[in-house]
Design an enzyme around this catalytic site. Structure first.
Site, PDB file in Angstrom:
ATOM      1  N   LYS A 269       0.839  -1.078   0.101  1.00  0.00           N
ATOM      2  CA  LYS A 269      -0.135   0.308   0.084  1.00  0.00           C
ATOM      3  C   LYS A 269       0.953   1.216  -0.062  1.00  0.00           C
ATOM      4  CE  LYS A 269      -4.400  -1.987   1.389  1.00  0.00           C
ATOM      5  NZ  LYS A 269      -5.608  -2.273   2.141  1.00  0.00           N
ATOM      6  N   ARG A 304      -2.961 -10.933   4.203  1.00  0.00           N
ATOM      7  CA  ARG A 304      -3.300 -11.113   2.800  1.00  0.00           C
ATOM      8  C   ARG A 304      -2.362 -10.065   1.858  1.00  0.00           C
ATOM      9  NH1 ARG A 304      -6.127  -7.624  -0.705  1.00  0.00           N
ATOM     10  NH2 ARG A 304      -7.599  -8.509  -2.490  1.00  0.00           N
TER      11      ARG A 304
END
Length: 330
Positions: A269, A304
Site C-alpha cells: 500500500k 493478505r
C-alpha cells in the site's frame, strides 16, 4: 462512549501468563485504553476480556489458526493498484499456491482509492474462470461487496466471502452468507473507494474502528451468521491516512478483544512506499514484510499479501524462533 475502557494485550516473548487467541504470542500485561487518556499498563483485566483474548479461534476453511496464515491475492482486474492486468489470474493462483499460500482471495473489482464500481455481470465474468479452475485445489475466498457476485462465486467453488464494506454496501449479502453457511471477513472502511481518501477523520482511529467492527459483528450475528464464522479486518488504507494506518498497526492486538480472527491487508500500500521510499508498488515487498512480522508478533492470524514466497520464508523463520519445528520442516 468516551468513558469506555479497552484492553490491549501487550505481546511478549518467552514465558507468559496467557496465550493470545490460542496462538504463538504470549502476554502477561495489558494497555488500558480510554479516549482522551494516555495508555496505562496494568496486569489485570475483566474475566470476559481475558476470555475473549485467549480463546482459540476456530479453523478457517479447514486451516487451524494456531499459527499465521498467508492469503494470496489474485486480482482478476485490469486496474488494481499494484498488479492489475499484469498476469493471467488462474496462472497467478497456481503460482501463489506453489509459493506457499494457505488460501487464495479472488477479486474482480478494484477497491483502490478512486476506483469506480464494476457491474455485477462483469465482475462475475472476471472471477469465475479462476474460481472454477482452482476449485478443490485450495481454500478459496471471493473478494466482493455484492450478493449476486458472492452467490456465483460460492457456486463456483469459493468457500468464504471477503467484504471490504463490512456489509455496508449490499443489504442482501448478510442473508446470503448466513444461508450459505460460509465464513465472512468484515472489513472496516470509511466511505466508498471513489471518495474514501478525500478527507478521512476520526476522534480516536484505533478505538473508533474497534467500535465499528463490533457493530458489524453484531449486525452479522443478527442476520444469522454465528460468531465462529466471522473474521475481522481493520481496513488499512480504506478511509485512513498514513497516521491512521500507523496508529492501528502499533496497537492492532486490541482487536483480539472482539473474539474473532484478524485478517490484515496492507500489502504494497501507498503509505509503505511513502515511508520506505518505494514509489512503485512492486518495490514495496520489504516494507510489507516488516509490517507483517510486527503484526505476527501481535497475534494477527491471516495476512493478505501479493508476495507470498517472501512472506512464507519469513514465517518459517518466525516459526523456528517459536520452537514450532513440527511446522517448519527439517
Amino acid at each position: 462512549m468516551s468513558d469506555r475502557i479497552y484492553y490491549r494485550p501487550i505481546p511478549q516473548t518467552g514465558a507468559a501468563r496467557w496465550r493470545l487467541a490460542g496462538g504463538w504470542t504470549g502476554f502477561t500485561l495489558f494497555e488500558r485504553l480510554q479516549r482522551g487518556q494516555p495508555p496505562q499498563v496494568v496486569d489485570r483485566a475483566p474475566d470476559e476480556v481475558v476470555a475473549a483474548l485467549t480463546a482459540p479461534r476456530p479453523p478457517l476453511l479447514g486451516l487451524p489458526l494456531d499459527r499465521p496464515r498467508l492469503m494470496g491475492i489474485v486480482n482478476a482486474t485490469p486496474d488494481s493498484f499494484s498488479d492489475g492486468g499484469h498476469y493471467v489470474p488462474s496462472e497467478q493462483a497456481r503460482a501463489l499456491l506453489q509459493a506457499g499460500a494457505d488460501l487464495l482471495d479472488v477479486g474482480g473489482e478494484s477497491t483502490r482509492p478512486g476506483a469506480a464500481q464494476v457491474p455485477e455481470a462483469e465482475e462475475i465474468a472476471r472471477i469465475l474462470p479462476t474460481l472454477s479452475a482452482m476449485a478443490g485445489q485450495a481454500p478459496l475466498s471471493v473478494d466482493t461487496r455484492k450478493a449476486a457476485v458472492a452467490q456465483a462465486a460460492l457456486a463456483a467453488g469459493a468457500g468464504m466471502v471477503n467484504d471490504v464494506s463490512g456489509f455496508d454496501f449490499d443489504p442482501d449479502l448478510p442473508g446470503l452468507v448466513a444461508q450459505a453457511g460460509v465464513p465472512v471477513c468484515l472489513m472496516h472502511a470509511q466511505g466508498l473507494p471513489q471518495t474514501m481518501q478525500d478527507d478521512p477523520r476520526y476522534g480516536d482511529v484505533l478505538l473508533d474502528v474497534y467500535d465499528a467492527l463490533e457493530a458489524r459483528i453484531a449486525r452479522a450475528r443478527a442476520a444469522g451468521i454465528p460468531a465462529q464464522r466471522i473474521v475481522i479486518d481493520p481496513g488499512i488504507g480504506f478511509g485512513k491516512t498514513m497516521t491512521h494506518n500507523l496508529a492501528i498497526l502499533r496497537r492492532i492486538s486490541v482487536y483480539h478483544g472482539l473474539g474473532c480472527p484478524i485478517l490484515l491487508g496492507l500489502s504494497r500500500k501507498r503509505f509503505i512506499g511513502t515511508i520506505g521510499g518505494a514509489e512503485a508498488p512492486g518495490d514495496r515487498m520489504p516494507g510489507t514484510l516488516a509490517l507483517t512480522v510486527s503484526a505476527v508478533a501481535q497475534g494477527v492470524q491471516i495476512h493478505r499479501v501479493h508476495d507470498v514466497a517472501e512472506h512464507a520464508q519469513g514465517l518459517r523463520l518466525i516459526a523456528a524462533l517459536n520452537d514450532e519445528q513440527g511446522k517448519t520442516g527439517t
